[in-house]
Enzyme design. Structure first.
Site, PDB file in Angstrom:
ATOM      1  N   ASN A   9       0.877  -1.172   0.000  1.00  0.00           N
ATOM      2  CA  ASN A   9       0.000   0.000   0.000  1.00  0.00           C
ATOM      3  C   ASN A   9       0.917   1.225   0.000  1.00  0.00           C
ATOM      4  O   ASN A   9       1.476   1.594   1.031  1.00  0.00           O
ATOM      5  CB  ASN A   9      -0.877  -0.036   1.259  1.00  0.00           C
ATOM      6  CG  ASN A   9      -1.842   1.130   1.328  1.00  0.00           C
ATOM      7  OD1 ASN A   9      -1.799   2.053   0.502  1.00  0.00           O
ATOM      8  ND2 ASN A   9      -2.713   1.115   2.321  1.00  0.00           N
ATOM      9  N   ARG A  90      -2.678  -2.174  -3.348  1.00  0.00           N
ATOM     10  CA  ARG A  90      -3.878  -1.380  -3.131  1.00  0.00           C
ATOM     11  C   ARG A  90      -3.834  -0.193  -4.085  1.00  0.00           C
ATOM     12  O   ARG A  90      -2.845   0.541  -4.129  1.00  0.00           O
ATOM     13  CB  ARG A  90      -3.916  -0.874  -1.702  1.00  0.00           C
ATOM     14  CG  ARG A  90      -5.108   0.017  -1.475  1.00  0.00           C
ATOM     15  CD  ARG A  90      -5.014   0.745  -0.164  1.00  0.00           C
ATOM     16  NE  ARG A  90      -6.227   1.522   0.027  1.00  0.00           N
ATOM     17  CZ  ARG A  90      -6.257   2.671   0.682  1.00  0.00           C
ATOM     18  NH1 ARG A  90      -5.160   3.166   1.200  1.00  0.00           N
ATOM     19  NH2 ARG A  90      -7.397   3.309   0.830  1.00  0.00           N
ATOM     20  N   HIS A 179     -12.842   2.437   0.403  1.00  0.00           N
ATOM     21  CA  HIS A 179     -12.731   1.422   1.465  1.00  0.00           C
ATOM     22  C   HIS A 179     -13.378   0.103   1.033  1.00  0.00           C
ATOM     23  O   HIS A 179     -13.838  -0.681   1.868  1.00  0.00           O
ATOM     24  CB  HIS A 179     -13.460   1.869   2.761  1.00  0.00           C
ATOM     25  CG  HIS A 179     -12.819   3.000   3.505  1.00  0.00           C
ATOM     26  ND1 HIS A 179     -13.572   3.925   4.201  1.00  0.00           N
ATOM     27  CD2 HIS A 179     -11.526   3.356   3.672  1.00  0.00           C
ATOM     28  CE1 HIS A 179     -12.768   4.806   4.769  1.00  0.00           C
ATOM     29  NE2 HIS A 179     -11.510   4.475   4.465  1.00  0.00           N
ATOM     30  N   ARG A 240     -11.710  15.263   7.753  1.00  0.00           N
ATOM     31  CA  ARG A 240     -12.591  15.572   6.618  1.00  0.00           C
ATOM     32  C   ARG A 240     -14.008  15.855   7.097  1.00  0.00           C
ATOM     33  O   ARG A 240     -14.498  15.192   8.013  1.00  0.00           O
ATOM     34  CB  ARG A 240     -12.623  14.405   5.630  1.00  0.00           C
ATOM     35  CG  ARG A 240     -11.349  14.271   4.824  1.00  0.00           C
ATOM     36  CD  ARG A 240     -11.383  13.012   3.962  1.00  0.00           C
ATOM     37  NE  ARG A 240     -10.289  12.131   4.319  1.00  0.00           N
ATOM     38  CZ  ARG A 240     -10.237  10.835   4.032  1.00  0.00           C
ATOM     39  NH1 ARG A 240     -11.211  10.271   3.363  1.00  0.00           N
ATOM     40  NH2 ARG A 240      -9.208  10.120   4.397  1.00  0.00           N
ATOM     41  N   GLU A 383      -7.922  -5.589   5.642  1.00  0.00           N
ATOM     42  CA  GLU A 383      -7.813  -5.246   4.223  1.00  0.00           C
ATOM     43  C   GLU A 383      -6.662  -5.986   3.552  1.00  0.00           C
ATOM     44  O   GLU A 383      -6.749  -6.349   2.383  1.00  0.00           O
ATOM     45  CB  GLU A 383      -7.655  -3.724   4.091  1.00  0.00           C
ATOM     46  CG  GLU A 383      -8.948  -3.013   4.457  1.00  0.00           C
ATOM     47  CD  GLU A 383      -8.804  -1.526   4.728  1.00  0.00           C
ATOM     48  OE1 GLU A 383      -8.307  -1.185   5.826  1.00  0.00           O
ATOM     49  OE2 GLU A 383      -9.168  -0.724   3.865  1.00  0.00           O
TER      50      GLU A 383
END
Ligand code: ADP
Length: 401
Positions: A9, A90, A179, A240, A383
């Site tokens: 990643n 990813r 996600h 965010r 993940e």
């Protein structure tokens, strides 16, 4: 033959890696190289001999991956013994083009490069990780696993914004969702815990980490999700804003003379929990709230209220809900967020058992009462395992799992 996959990643200044057994999910080793290109890079590696931390000059992603390979040599486990089958990457944005994981070749790289305008911060770093891994592991198949792919099953009425249609047709302005590997893993795991066929299970997934997103999964397929064209929309996050009135940017530009970039930065990096309480780390926010900090308390309330609104909305989208599931850092660890977000929903069949919710546990855990019609679970996301599984699926069958 081994089922070990190297999962990568790559971020703009970091590279996270792990070697995962795609069959069992067991990680043989994992590490993180941070501050790439910032002079002194920091490298943490966890293997059979425990954790090692080193600082050294890491100027590029290639330096970072070389540092990781060196560390496997020095501290184990040996990459030769692990007998890697493939490298799984990813990739944040797959646009409308990728609805499943895909083998990496030059054509795929060109397509992902074409999607850079949709994810200007993420896709270039992901691409760099891929280029470097192809150079350093030229004999291994490489696979791209997209954050957006799981949500490509959204129907048009869910992914279309009510804006001039040409924005969608000519510029790809639509909801994509992110996600995806986490939502896929957790919803599938929830069906397993319920002893149900995923194809007959409806789940609301609440992924609450630094970034936060909700999804409605109908019979194993994502039909609605809270993040949109970018990962800014939806739930309140660490830094965010999530949902705001879309007129706010124009208002700020006119009234305060803020530029597009300034507004974008403010909504992405200086909003959410940080904007309200000055703190984006949820543990710290909880401490402040416990000490009576009013801003932290307001931030907590706004955060949980937003989750509750999405649960209600996705309940209506699904019609029948078998489970609500919390995952990622906050979802897995904050009993108070889980309790506050779902309080008073007994009429919807959602009832949390406070003893179960507050109990210390690791691994997946049911936190609803036995009487509640809708099961509520905490399911740790994984993940890396999902990426490893999908990567091996592509290597074996030539297309996404
Ligand atoms: P990412 O989205 O980067 O993968 P994580 O899923 O690790 O992030 O979630 C990070 C968030 O989880 C942080 O806000 C962190 O404070 C929060 N978190 C981690 N552990 C706990 C805990 N024990 N209690 C409350 N929040 C926690």
């Amino acid at each position: 033959m081994s089922d070990h996959v190297l999962v990568i990643n790559a971020g703009s200044s970091s590279l996270k890696y792990s070697v995962v057994d795609a069959r069992t999910g067991e990680a043989a080793a994992a590490g993180l190289v941070e501050r790439i290109g910032e002079g002194e890079g920091r490298h943490v590696h966890r293997g059979p001999a425990g954790e090692t931390e080193t600082t050294r000059s890491i100027l590029t992603h290639e330096d970072a991956l070389r540092a990781a390979i060196d560390t496997f040599d020095k501290h184990g486990p040996s990459l030769a013994d692990l007998d890697l089958r493939a490298v799984g990457h990813r990739v944040v944005h797959g646009g409308s083009r990728f609805s499943a994981s895909a083998p990496i070749d030059d054509a795929l790289l060109a397509e992902v490069t074409g999607l850079v305008p949709l994810a200007p911060l993420h896709n270039p770093a992901n691409l760099e990780g891929i280029r470097v891994a192809r150079r350093l592991f030229p004999d291994l198949p490489q696979v791209a696993v997209f954050d957006t792919a799981f949500h490509q099953t959204l129907p048009p009425h869910a992914y279309t914004y009510a804006v001039p249609l040409t924005w969608l047709e000519d510029h790809g302005v639509r909801r994509y969702g992110f996600h995806g590997t986490s939502h896929a893993f957790v919803s599938h795991e929830t069906a397993r815990l319920l002893g149900r066929d995923p194809a007959e299970t409806n789940v609301i997934v609440l992924h609450l980490g630094n970034g936060c997103s909700a999804s409605a999964v109908l019979g194993g397929r994502s039909v609605e999700t809270s993040m949109g064209l970018t990962p800014l929309e939806g739930l309140v996050m660490g830094t965010r804003s999530g949902d705001v009135d879309p007129a706010i940017p124009a208002y700020l530009a006119r009234e305060l003379g803020m530029s597009v970039d300034e507004i974008d930065r403010a909504l992405n990096s200086a909003s959410g929990l940080k904007g309200l309480a000055g703190e984006n780390d949820f543990r710290e926010l909880s401490r402040l709230r416990a000490r009576g900090d009013e801003h932290a308390s307001l931030a907590f309330d706004v955060y949980c209220h937003r989750i509750r609104k999405y649960v209600g909305a996705y309940y209506a989208v699904l019609g029948t809900v078998h489970a609500v599931v919390f995952t990622a850092g906050v979802g897995e660890h904050s009993a108070e967020v889980r309790a506050a977000s779902l309080a008073g929903l007994e009429r919807l069949g959602i009832a949390i058992d406070s003893n179960r919710n507050n109990a210390a546990f690791s691994g997946a855990h049911r936190i609803s009462t036995d009487a509640g019609e809708v099961a509520v679970f905490v399911v740790p996301t994984n993940e890396e395992w999902q990426i490893a599984r999908e990567t091996l699926g592509v290597v074996r069958h030539g297309s996404g799992a």
